[in-house]
Design a protein around this motif. Structure first.
Motif, PDB file in Angstrom:
ATOM      1  N   ALA A  25       0.833  -1.208   0.000  1.00 18.05           N
ATOM      2  CA  ALA A  25       0.000   0.000   0.000  1.00 18.05           C
ATOM      3  C   ALA A  25       0.867   1.258   0.000  1.00 18.05           C
ATOM      4  O   ALA A  25       0.589   2.215  -0.730  1.00 18.05           O
ATOM      5  N   HIS A  26       1.931   1.260   0.787  1.00 19.92           N
ATOM      6  CA  HIS A  26       2.825   2.425   0.841  1.00 19.92           C
ATOM      7  C   HIS A  26       3.487   2.673  -0.506  1.00 19.92           C
ATOM      8  O   HIS A  26       3.584   3.811  -0.957  1.00 19.92           O
ATOM      9  N   LYS A  27       3.924   1.616  -1.156  1.00 17.61           N
ATOM     10  CA  LYS A  27       4.577   1.764  -2.447  1.00 17.61           C
ATOM     11  C   LYS A  27       3.611   2.337  -3.486  1.00 17.61           C
ATOM     12  O   LYS A  27       3.951   3.282  -4.212  1.00 17.61           O
ATOM     13  N   LEU A  29       0.772   4.052  -3.012  1.00 15.48           N
ATOM     14  CA  LEU A  29       0.364   5.417  -2.684  1.00 15.48           C
ATOM     15  C   LEU A  29       1.512   6.414  -2.847  1.00 15.48           C
ATOM     16  O   LEU A  29       1.291   7.549  -3.258  1.00 15.48           O
ATOM     17  N   SER A  30       2.724   5.995  -2.559  1.00 13.07           N
ATOM     18  CA  SER A  30       3.878   6.887  -2.720  1.00 13.07           C
ATOM     19  C   SER A  30       4.107   7.247  -4.177  1.00 13.07           C
ATOM     20  O   SER A  30       4.427   8.399  -4.493  1.00 13.07           O
ATOM     21  N   VAL A  31       3.949   6.279  -5.061  1.00 12.91           N
ATOM     22  CA  VAL A  31       4.128   6.544  -6.493  1.00 12.91           C
ATOM     23  C   VAL A  31       3.086   7.548  -6.966  1.00 12.91           C
ATOM     24  O   VAL A  31       3.406   8.512  -7.675  1.00 12.91           O
ATOM     25  N   LYS A  32       1.840   7.339  -6.584  1.00 16.41           N
ATOM     26  CA  LYS A  32       0.766   8.255  -6.993  1.00 16.41           C
ATOM     27  C   LYS A  32       0.958   9.638  -6.383  1.00 16.41           C
ATOM     28  O   LYS A  32       0.728  10.654  -7.040  1.00 16.41           O
ATOM     29  N   GLN A  33       1.389   9.701  -5.135  1.00 16.14           N
ATOM     30  CA  GLN A  33       1.608  10.993  -4.478  1.00 16.14           C
ATOM     31  C   GLN A  33       2.770  11.746  -5.122  1.00 16.14           C
ATOM     32  O   GLN A  33       2.709  12.964  -5.300  1.00 16.14           O
ATOM     33  N   SER A  34       3.812  11.037  -5.490  1.00 14.72           N
ATOM     34  CA  SER A  34       4.949  11.656  -6.159  1.00 14.72           C
ATOM     35  C   SER A  34       4.540  12.204  -7.527  1.00 14.72           C
ATOM     36  O   SER A  34       4.924  13.313  -7.907  1.00 14.72           O
ATOM     37  N   ASN A  35       3.757  11.419  -8.252  1.00 16.55           N
ATOM     38  CA  ASN A  35       3.268  11.857  -9.554  1.00 16.55           C
ATOM     39  C   ASN A  35       2.404  13.102  -9.401  1.00 16.55           C
ATOM     40  O   ASN A  35       2.511  14.052 -10.182  1.00 16.55           O
ATOM     41  N   LEU A  36       1.574  13.121  -8.387  1.00 16.22           N
ATOM     42  CA  LEU A  36       0.714  14.267  -8.132  1.00 16.22           C
ATOM     43  C   LEU A  36       1.535  15.509  -7.781  1.00 16.22           C
ATOM     44  O   LEU A  36       1.232  16.613  -8.241  1.00 16.22           O
ATOM     45  N   ALA A  37       2.578  15.343  -6.990  1.00 18.31           N
ATOM     46  CA  ALA A  37       3.445  16.477  -6.636  1.00 18.31           C
ATOM     47  C   ALA A  37       4.151  17.035  -7.872  1.00 18.31           C
ATOM     48  O   ALA A  37       4.269  18.259  -8.026  1.00 18.31           O
ATOM     49  N   ASP A  38       4.600  16.158  -8.758  1.00 22.51           N
ATOM     50  CA  ASP A  38       5.246  16.615  -9.989  1.00 22.51           C
ATOM     51  C   ASP A  38       4.271  17.380 -10.875  1.00 22.51           C
ATOM     52  O   ASP A  38       4.619  18.417 -11.456  1.00 22.51           O
ATOM     53  N   LEU A  39       3.046  16.883 -10.986  1.00 22.95           N
ATOM     54  CA  LEU A  39       2.043  17.570 -11.794  1.00 22.95           C
ATOM     55  C   LEU A  39       1.631  18.902 -11.167  1.00 22.95           C
ATOM     56  O   LEU A  39       1.352  19.866 -11.884  1.00 22.95           O
ATOM     57  N   GLU A  40       1.623  18.979  -9.848  1.00 26.93           N
ATOM     58  CA  GLU A  40       1.310  20.246  -9.192  1.00 26.93           C
ATOM     59  C   GLU A  40       2.416  21.270  -9.455  1.00 26.93           C
ATOM     60  O   GLU A  40       2.141  22.447  -9.714  1.00 26.93           O
ATOM     61  N   GLU A  41       3.642  20.820  -9.428  1.00 28.77           N
ATOM     62  CA  GLU A  41       4.766  21.715  -9.732  1.00 28.77           C
ATOM     63  C   GLU A  41       4.677  22.210 -11.174  1.00 28.77           C
ATOM     64  O   GLU A  41       4.899  23.387 -11.461  1.00 28.77           O
ATOM     65  N   ARG A  82      -9.033   8.052  -5.480  1.00 32.22           N
ATOM     66  CA  ARG A  82      -9.713   6.780  -5.717  1.00 32.22           C
ATOM     67  C   ARG A  82      -8.899   5.621  -5.142  1.00 32.22           C
ATOM     68  O   ARG A  82      -9.440   4.728  -4.486  1.00 32.22           O
ATOM     69  N   ILE A  83      -7.593   5.641  -5.365  1.00 31.43           N
ATOM     70  CA  ILE A  83      -6.721   4.582  -4.838  1.00 31.43           C
ATOM     71  C   ILE A  83      -6.667   4.655  -3.313  1.00 31.43           C
ATOM     72  O   ILE A  83      -6.624   3.640  -2.629  1.00 31.43           O
ATOM     73  N   MET A  88      -8.585  -2.032   0.455  1.00 35.12           N
ATOM     74  CA  MET A  88      -7.294  -2.588   0.857  1.00 35.12           C
ATOM     75  C   MET A  88      -6.275  -1.510   1.208  1.00 35.12           C
ATOM     76  O   MET A  88      -5.274  -1.783   1.858  1.00 35.12           O
ATOM     77  N   ASN A  89      -6.487  -0.276   0.752  1.00 31.02           N
ATOM     78  CA  ASN A  89      -5.537   0.803   1.022  1.00 31.02           C
ATOM     79  C   ASN A  89      -6.006   1.753   2.118  1.00 31.02           C
ATOM     80  O   ASN A  89      -5.227   2.568   2.608  1.00 31.02           O
ATOM     81  N   ARG A  90      -7.266   1.685   2.492  1.00 30.08           N
ATOM     82  CA  ARG A  90      -7.839   2.675   3.405  1.00 30.08           C
ATOM     83  C   ARG A  90      -7.157   2.666   4.774  1.00 30.08           C
ATOM     84  O   ARG A  90      -6.716   3.710   5.266  1.00 30.08           O
ATOM     85  N   PHE A  91      -7.048   1.519   5.403  1.00 32.39           N
ATOM     86  CA  PHE A  91      -6.446   1.447   6.735  1.00 32.39           C
ATOM     87  C   PHE A  91      -4.941   1.748   6.713  1.00 32.39           C
ATOM     88  O   PHE A  91      -4.475   2.565   7.518  1.00 32.39           O
ATOM     89  N   PRO A  92      -4.162   1.142   5.802  1.00 37.09           N
ATOM     90  CA  PRO A  92      -2.734   1.504   5.774  1.00 37.09           C
ATOM     91  C   PRO A  92      -2.507   2.988   5.478  1.00 37.09           C
ATOM     92  O   PRO A  92      -1.602   3.600   6.034  1.00 37.09           O
ATOM     93  N   ALA A  93      -3.338   3.577   4.603  1.00 31.65           N
ATOM     94  CA  ALA A  93      -3.194   4.999   4.286  1.00 31.65           C
ATOM     95  C   ALA A  93      -3.443   5.855   5.524  1.00 31.65           C
ATOM     96  O   ALA A  93      -2.728   6.829   5.769  1.00 31.65           O
ATOM     97  N   LEU A  94      -4.426   5.471   6.307  1.00 27.41           N
ATOM     98  CA  LEU A  94      -4.720   6.209   7.529  1.00 27.41           C
ATOM     99  C   LEU A  94      -3.572   6.106   8.517  1.00 27.41           C
ATOM    100  O   LEU A  94      -3.131   7.106   9.093  1.00 27.41           O
ATOM    101  N   VAL A  95      -3.036   4.913   8.685  1.00 26.57           N
ATOM    102  CA  VAL A  95      -1.944   4.698   9.635  1.00 26.57           C
ATOM    103  C   VAL A  95      -0.655   5.364   9.154  1.00 26.57           C
ATOM    104  O   VAL A  95       0.090   5.941   9.941  1.00 26.57           O
ATOM    105  N   LEU A  96      -0.388   5.298   7.837  1.00 31.68           N
ATOM    106  CA  LEU A  96       0.859   5.826   7.295  1.00 31.68           C
ATOM    107  C   LEU A  96       0.818   7.327   7.005  1.00 31.68           C
ATOM    108  O   LEU A  96       1.826   7.909   6.607  1.00 31.68           O
ATOM    109  N   GLY A  97      -0.332   7.967   7.167  1.00 30.12           N
ATOM    110  CA  GLY A  97      -0.399   9.421   7.047  1.00 30.12           C
ATOM    111  C   GLY A  97      -0.751   9.949   5.671  1.00 30.12           C
ATOM    112  O   GLY A  97      -0.593  11.142   5.421  1.00 30.12           O
TER     113      GLY A  97
END
Length: 109
Positions: A25-27, A29-41, A82-83, A88-97
Motif C-alpha cells: 500500500a505504501h509503495k 500510494l507513494s508513487v501516486k503521491q509523487s506523480n501528483l506532486a510533480d504535476l502540481e509543480e 480513488r486509490i 485494501m488501502n484505506r487502513f494503511p493509508a490512515l496509519v501511514l499518514g
C-alpha cells in the motif's frame, strides 16, 4: 506447549501479512503521491508562464498549456483519491499518514 507453538506461528504469519500489506500500500500510494506532486509543480510553472505572457504573442499557447496542465492535475488527484479509498488501502493509508487531496479550483479570467 503445542498451543504456544501454534500461537507463535500464527503471530509470525500475521506479522508477515501486515508487513506485506503495508509495504504494498505504501509503495502504490507513494508513487501516486509523487506523480501528483510533480504535476502540481508543473501546474504552478504553467500558471506563472501564463501570467507572464498574458498580453504577449504566446498568450494563447500558454493558456492552452495551462488548461492541459490543470486537466492532468485534476485527473491525477482523482486517481490518487480513488486509490486512497480502496478498501485494501484505506487502513494503511490512515496509519501511514496519506490524506485525500483537494483539487485546485479553476480560476476564471
Amino acid at each position: 506447549m503445542p498451543t504456544l507453538i501454534a500461537c507463535l506461528i500464527a503471530g509470525i504469519c500475521l506479522a508477515g501479512f501486515l508487513t506485506i500489506w503495508f509495504t504494498t500500500a505504501h509503495k502504490e500510494l507513494s508513487v501516486k503521491q509523487s506523480n501528483l506532486a510533480d504535476l502540481e509543480e508543473q501546474l504552478r510553472l504553467h500558471e506563472r508562464l501564463s501570467g507572464q505572457t498574458r498580453d504577449g504573442p504566446d498568450a494563447q499557447s500558454a493558456a492552452g498549456m495551462l488548461e492541459t496542465s490543470r486537466m492532468l492535475y485534476h485527473e491525477a488527484a482523482k486517481d490518487y483519491n480513488r486509490i486512497l479509498l480502496r478498501p485494501m488501502n484505506r487502513f494503511p493509508a490512515l496509519v501511514l499518514g496519506f490524506r485525500a487531496v483537494k483539487n485546485v479550483k479553476k480560476r476564471t479570467k
